[in-house]
Structure formats: C-alpha cells, structure tokens
Design a protein around this motif. Structure first.
Motif, PDB file in Angstrom:
ATOM      1  N   PRO A  75      25.340  87.508 -47.158  1.00  0.00           N
ATOM      2  CA  PRO A  75      24.530  86.287 -47.841  1.00  0.00           C
ATOM      3  C   PRO A  75      23.136  86.708 -47.703  1.00  0.00           C
ATOM      4  CG  PRO A  75      24.923  86.227 -45.382  1.00  0.00           C
ATOM      5  CD  PRO A  75      25.836  87.209 -45.794  1.00  0.00           C
ATOM      6  N   TYR A  76      22.348  86.215 -48.671  1.00  0.00           N
ATOM      7  CA  TYR A  76      20.870  86.267 -48.909  1.00  0.00           C
ATOM      8  C   TYR A  76      20.205  84.984 -49.114  1.00  0.00           C
ATOM      9  CZ  TYR A  76      21.738  91.432 -49.633  1.00  0.00           C
ATOM     10  OH  TYR A  76      22.203  92.835 -49.445  1.00  0.00           O
ATOM     11  N   LYS A  77      18.944  85.079 -48.769  1.00  0.00           N
ATOM     12  CA  LYS A  77      18.111  83.873 -49.101  1.00  0.00           C
ATOM     13  C   LYS A  77      16.821  84.211 -50.133  1.00  0.00           C
ATOM     14  CE  LYS A  77      15.263  83.337 -44.943  1.00  0.00           C
ATOM     15  NZ  LYS A  77      15.100  82.608 -44.055  1.00  0.00           N
ATOM     16  N   ILE A  78      16.632  83.182 -50.906  1.00  0.00           N
ATOM     17  CA  ILE A  78      15.265  83.560 -51.732  1.00  0.00           C
ATOM     18  C   ILE A  78      14.511  82.392 -51.812  1.00  0.00           C
ATOM     19  CG2 ILE A  78      16.088  85.594 -52.872  1.00  0.00           C
ATOM     20  CD1 ILE A  78      16.992  83.513 -55.410  1.00  0.00           C
ATOM     21  N   THR A  79      13.248  82.234 -51.764  1.00  0.00           N
ATOM     22  CA  THR A  79      12.348  81.341 -51.707  1.00  0.00           C
ATOM     23  C   THR A  79      11.230  81.514 -52.799  1.00  0.00           C
ATOM     24  OG1 THR A  79      12.441  80.780 -49.344  1.00  0.00           O
ATOM     25  CG2 THR A  79      10.642  79.873 -50.342  1.00  0.00           C
ATOM     26  N   GLY A  80      11.087  80.594 -53.597  1.00  0.00           N
ATOM     27  CA  GLY A  80      10.436  80.658 -54.763  1.00  0.00           C
ATOM     28  C   GLY A  80      10.289  79.376 -55.745  1.00  0.00           C
ATOM     29  N   GLU A  81       9.561  79.411 -56.823  1.00  0.00           N
ATOM     30  CA  GLU A  81       9.184  78.409 -58.041  1.00  0.00           C
ATOM     31  C   GLU A  81      10.652  78.475 -58.850  1.00  0.00           C
ATOM     32  OE1 GLU A  81       5.829  76.755 -61.092  1.00  0.00           O
ATOM     33  OE2 GLU A  81       5.425  78.425 -59.407  1.00  0.00           O
ATOM     34  N   VAL A  82      10.902  77.061 -58.926  1.00  0.00           N
ATOM     35  CA  VAL A  82      11.865  76.885 -60.099  1.00  0.00           C
ATOM     36  C   VAL A  82      11.428  76.634 -61.442  1.00  0.00           C
ATOM     37  CG1 VAL A  82      13.668  75.009 -60.695  1.00  0.00           C
ATOM     38  CG2 VAL A  82      13.323  75.367 -58.307  1.00  0.00           C
ATOM     39  N   SER A  83      12.196  77.241 -62.241  1.00  0.00           N
ATOM     40  CA  SER A  83      11.660  77.151 -63.750  1.00  0.00           C
ATOM     41  C   SER A  83      12.989  77.209 -64.469  1.00  0.00           C
ATOM     42  CB  SER A  83      10.800  78.118 -64.191  1.00  0.00           C
ATOM     43  OG  SER A  83      11.346  79.694 -64.289  1.00  0.00           O
ATOM     44  N   ALA A  84      12.922  76.783 -65.923  1.00  0.00           N
ATOM     45  CA  ALA A  84      14.096  76.892 -66.741  1.00  0.00           C
ATOM     46  C   ALA A  84      15.325  76.305 -66.052  1.00  0.00           C
ATOM     47  CB  ALA A  84      14.422  78.422 -67.172  1.00  0.00           C
ATOM     48  N   LEU A  85      15.302  75.163 -65.750  1.00  0.00           N
ATOM     49  CA  LEU A  85      16.384  74.302 -65.139  1.00  0.00           C
ATOM     50  C   LEU A  85      17.216  74.032 -65.969  1.00  0.00           C
ATOM     51  CD1 LEU A  85      17.660  73.275 -62.414  1.00  0.00           C
ATOM     52  CD2 LEU A  85      16.091  71.226 -62.523  1.00  0.00           C
ATOM     53  N   THR A  86      18.516  74.168 -66.266  1.00  0.00           N
ATOM     54  CA  THR A  86      19.431  73.662 -67.163  1.00  0.00           C
ATOM     55  C   THR A  86      20.329  72.555 -66.725  1.00  0.00           C
ATOM     56  OG1 THR A  86      21.390  75.205 -66.575  1.00  0.00           O
ATOM     57  CG2 THR A  86      19.752  76.154 -68.086  1.00  0.00           C
ATOM     58  N   GLY A  87      20.521  72.178 -65.540  1.00  0.00           N
ATOM     59  CA  GLY A  87      20.963  71.021 -65.124  1.00  0.00           C
ATOM     60  C   GLY A  87      20.763  71.115 -63.613  1.00  0.00           C
ATOM     61  N   LYS A  88      21.193  70.065 -62.615  1.00  0.00           N
ATOM     62  CA  LYS A  88      21.317  69.980 -61.432  1.00  0.00           C
ATOM     63  C   LYS A  88      22.763  69.987 -60.785  1.00  0.00           C
ATOM     64  CE  LYS A  88      17.062  67.390 -61.645  1.00  0.00           C
ATOM     65  NZ  LYS A  88      16.303  66.214 -60.900  1.00  0.00           N
ATOM     66  N   GLU A  89      23.924  69.978 -61.467  1.00  0.00           N
ATOM     67  CA  GLU A  89      25.122  69.940 -61.170  1.00  0.00           C
ATOM     68  C   GLU A  89      25.695  71.378 -60.869  1.00  0.00           C
ATOM     69  OE1 GLU A  89      24.382  68.633 -64.380  1.00  0.00           O
ATOM     70  OE2 GLU A  89      23.644  66.627 -63.286  1.00  0.00           O
ATOM     71  N   GLN A  90      26.888  71.499 -60.419  1.00  0.00           N
ATOM     72  CA  GLN A  90      27.441  72.825 -60.000  1.00  0.00           C
ATOM     73  C   GLN A  90      27.830  73.362 -61.424  1.00  0.00           C
ATOM     74  OE1 GLN A  90      31.375  72.256 -57.975  1.00  0.00           O
ATOM     75  NE2 GLN A  90      31.311  74.586 -57.571  1.00  0.00           N
ATOM     76  N   GLY A  91      27.384  74.722 -61.405  1.00  0.00           N
ATOM     77  CA  GLY A  91      27.688  75.629 -62.636  1.00  0.00           C
ATOM     78  C   GLY A  91      26.529  75.748 -63.565  1.00  0.00           C
ATOM     79  N   HIS A  92      25.184  74.849 -63.157  1.00  0.00           N
ATOM     80  CA  HIS A  92      24.207  75.047 -63.999  1.00  0.00           C
ATOM     81  C   HIS A  92      23.341  76.168 -63.249  1.00  0.00           C
ATOM     82  CE1 HIS A  92      24.474  71.776 -66.889  1.00  0.00           C
ATOM     83  NE2 HIS A  92      25.113  71.172 -66.191  1.00  0.00           N
ATOM     84  N   GLU A  93      22.160  76.625 -64.032  1.00  0.00           N
ATOM     85  CA  GLU A  93      21.584  77.560 -63.697  1.00  0.00           C
ATOM     86  C   GLU A  93      19.827  77.097 -63.782  1.00  0.00           C
ATOM     87  OE1 GLU A  93      23.984  81.473 -64.702  1.00  0.00           O
ATOM     88  OE2 GLU A  93      22.269  80.911 -66.078  1.00  0.00           O
ATOM     89  N   PHE A  94      18.944  78.114 -63.005  1.00  0.00           N
ATOM     90  CA  PHE A  94      17.697  77.899 -63.274  1.00  0.00           C
ATOM     91  C   PHE A  94      17.001  79.227 -62.748  1.00  0.00           C
ATOM     92  CE2 PHE A  94      18.491  76.324 -58.729  1.00  0.00           C
ATOM     93  CZ  PHE A  94      17.630  77.102 -58.059  1.00  0.00           C
ATOM     94  N   MET A  95      15.930  79.607 -63.079  1.00  0.00           N
ATOM     95  CA  MET A  95      15.172  80.779 -62.780  1.00  0.00           C
ATOM     96  C   MET A  95      14.391  80.436 -61.528  1.00  0.00           C
ATOM     97  SD  MET A  95      16.156  82.801 -65.161  1.00  0.00           S
ATOM     98  CE  MET A  95      15.215  84.282 -64.688  1.00  0.00           C
ATOM     99  N   LEU A  96      14.131  81.420 -60.666  1.00  0.00           N
ATOM    100  CA  LEU A  96      13.509  81.247 -59.271  1.00  0.00           C
ATOM    101  C   LEU A  96      12.624  82.555 -59.199  1.00  0.00           C
ATOM    102  CD1 LEU A  96      13.536  79.285 -56.851  1.00  0.00           C
ATOM    103  CD2 LEU A  96      14.735  81.040 -55.772  1.00  0.00           C
ATOM    104  N   THR A  97      11.269  82.205 -59.288  1.00  0.00           N
ATOM    105  CA  THR A  97      10.446  83.243 -59.274  1.00  0.00           C
ATOM    106  C   THR A  97       9.602  83.303 -57.708  1.00  0.00           C
ATOM    107  OG1 THR A  97       9.545  82.875 -61.474  1.00  0.00           O
ATOM    108  CG2 THR A  97       8.137  84.083 -60.302  1.00  0.00           C
ATOM    109  N   THR A  98       9.743  84.488 -57.107  1.00  0.00           N
ATOM    110  CA  THR A  98       9.414  84.870 -55.769  1.00  0.00           C
ATOM    111  C   THR A  98       8.108  85.676 -55.890  1.00  0.00           C
ATOM    112  OG1 THR A  98      10.502  86.765 -55.649  1.00  0.00           O
ATOM    113  CG2 THR A  98      11.545  84.646 -54.855  1.00  0.00           C
ATOM    114  N   GLU A  99       7.149  85.525 -54.997  1.00  0.00           N
ATOM    115  CA  GLU A  99       6.116  86.345 -54.621  1.00  0.00           C
ATOM    116  C   GLU A  99       6.603  87.101 -53.414  1.00  0.00           C
ATOM    117  OE1 GLU A  99       1.692  85.147 -54.173  1.00  0.00           O
ATOM    118  OE2 GLU A  99       2.561  83.478 -55.098  1.00  0.00           O
ATOM    119  N   GLU A 100       6.837  88.690 -53.965  1.00  0.00           N
ATOM    120  CA  GLU A 100       7.046  89.562 -52.692  1.00  0.00           C
ATOM    121  C   GLU A 100       6.065  90.826 -52.905  1.00  0.00           C
ATOM    122  OE1 GLU A 100      11.084  90.728 -53.416  1.00  0.00           O
ATOM    123  OE2 GLU A 100      11.606  88.666 -53.744  1.00  0.00           O
ATOM    124  N   ASN A 101       5.348  91.246 -51.826  1.00  0.00           N
ATOM    125  CA  ASN A 101       4.297  92.274 -51.786  1.00  0.00           C
ATOM    126  C   ASN A 101       3.553  92.080 -52.652  1.00  0.00           C
ATOM    127  OD1 ASN A 101       6.117  93.332 -49.585  1.00  0.00           O
ATOM    128  ND2 ASN A 101       7.437  94.447 -51.126  1.00  0.00           N
TER     129      ASN A 101
END
Length: 148
Positions: A75-101
């Motif tokens: 299991p992993y976790k990522i924290t970032g900003e949501v973009s390109a949200l296709t929907g909020k229901e199961q099976g939908h996707e979004f992009m998550l941009t993280t700041e790292e190093n």
C-alpha cells in the motif's frame, strides 16, 4: 582415573545446567514474542480497513514508482493537487500532482471507493496500490481505496 571421571561428570553436569537454563530463557522469550504477536493481531482485527491503509501505507516516491521500482502488493499514499477529474464515483479517474524533492510527480488515481467529495484544485491524500501498467497518459496509476 576416578578424578578424571569426576571432572568429566562435573563438566557434563554444568553443561546440562547451562543448556536447561538457556532453553528456559529462550522459551520465555518465545512465549513473550508470541504474546506480542497475538496482541498485535487482535489490534489489527479491530482496525477498520481505512485505518490499516493510513497506518501501513508508504509514501510514494515518484521517480521510483515511475521507474517501476515498487511492489504492486504494497500500500502507498500520495498527497497532492487534484486535476482532470472525470467523475467522483467508483471507476472514475483524476490526476494528482505532487511536489517531491526538487520537482513534481504526476499520478493518475483511479477511484475504487464509493463517491468521494473532491474538486479540481483540492489537496488530497490517496491511499492504495499501484497497478502493473501505467495509465493511458503514461503516468503511474494508483488504485485508490481511500481518498481524504
């Protein structure tokens, strides 16, 4: 000869006492370890799946994940900003941009929970496992079972 047998007998006796003492010591340690394992298992049984994800997820490192250096069962976790949200229901996707190093990481997150309350621009933490294949846009794909 009798003196030699007495010394040998004393050595064997001392060895047996030492052996029995060490055996009892290590048996006590094993019993203590088994008790700790039982207590930990009982705590796990009482934890919700969400709590297990929060506790055991490892912070993803984009460079490693993008290069395929991960276990798809972990299991992993990522924290970032949501973009390109296709929907909020199961099976939908979004992009998550993280700041790292000194840079940014971009992940695709597939929602595998019931409807989530997120919007583009929100900062969220997603918990889940990475699929073996990258998403259609070439980003690592986190299959998210918990999004906060």
């Amino acid at each position: 000869m009798k003196k030699g047998l007495t010394i040998a007998g004393s050595l064997v006796g001392a060895f047996l006492i030492l052996f029995v003492g060490l055996f009892a010591y290590y048996q006590g340690k094993a019993d203590q370890h088994n008790l700790q394992v039982e207590e930990a298992n009982a705590q796990l049984e009482n934890m919700s799946d969400d709590d297990k994800f929060r506790k055991f997820s490892v912070e993803a490192e984009f460079v490693k994940i993008n290069g395929g250096d991960y276990d798809p069962n972990d299991p992993y976790k990522i924290t970032g900003e949501v973009s390109a949200l296709t929907g909020k229901e199961q099976g939908h996707e979004f992009m998550l941009t993280t700041e790292e190093n000194d840079g940014y990481g971009v992940y695709t997150v597939t929602i595998m929970t019931s409807e989530v309350n997120i919007s583009e621009g929100d900062i969220v933490t997603a918990y889940g496992t990475f699929g073996k294949e990258k998403s259609d846009v070439g980003a690592p794909n986190l299959i998210a079972f918990l999004i906060e």
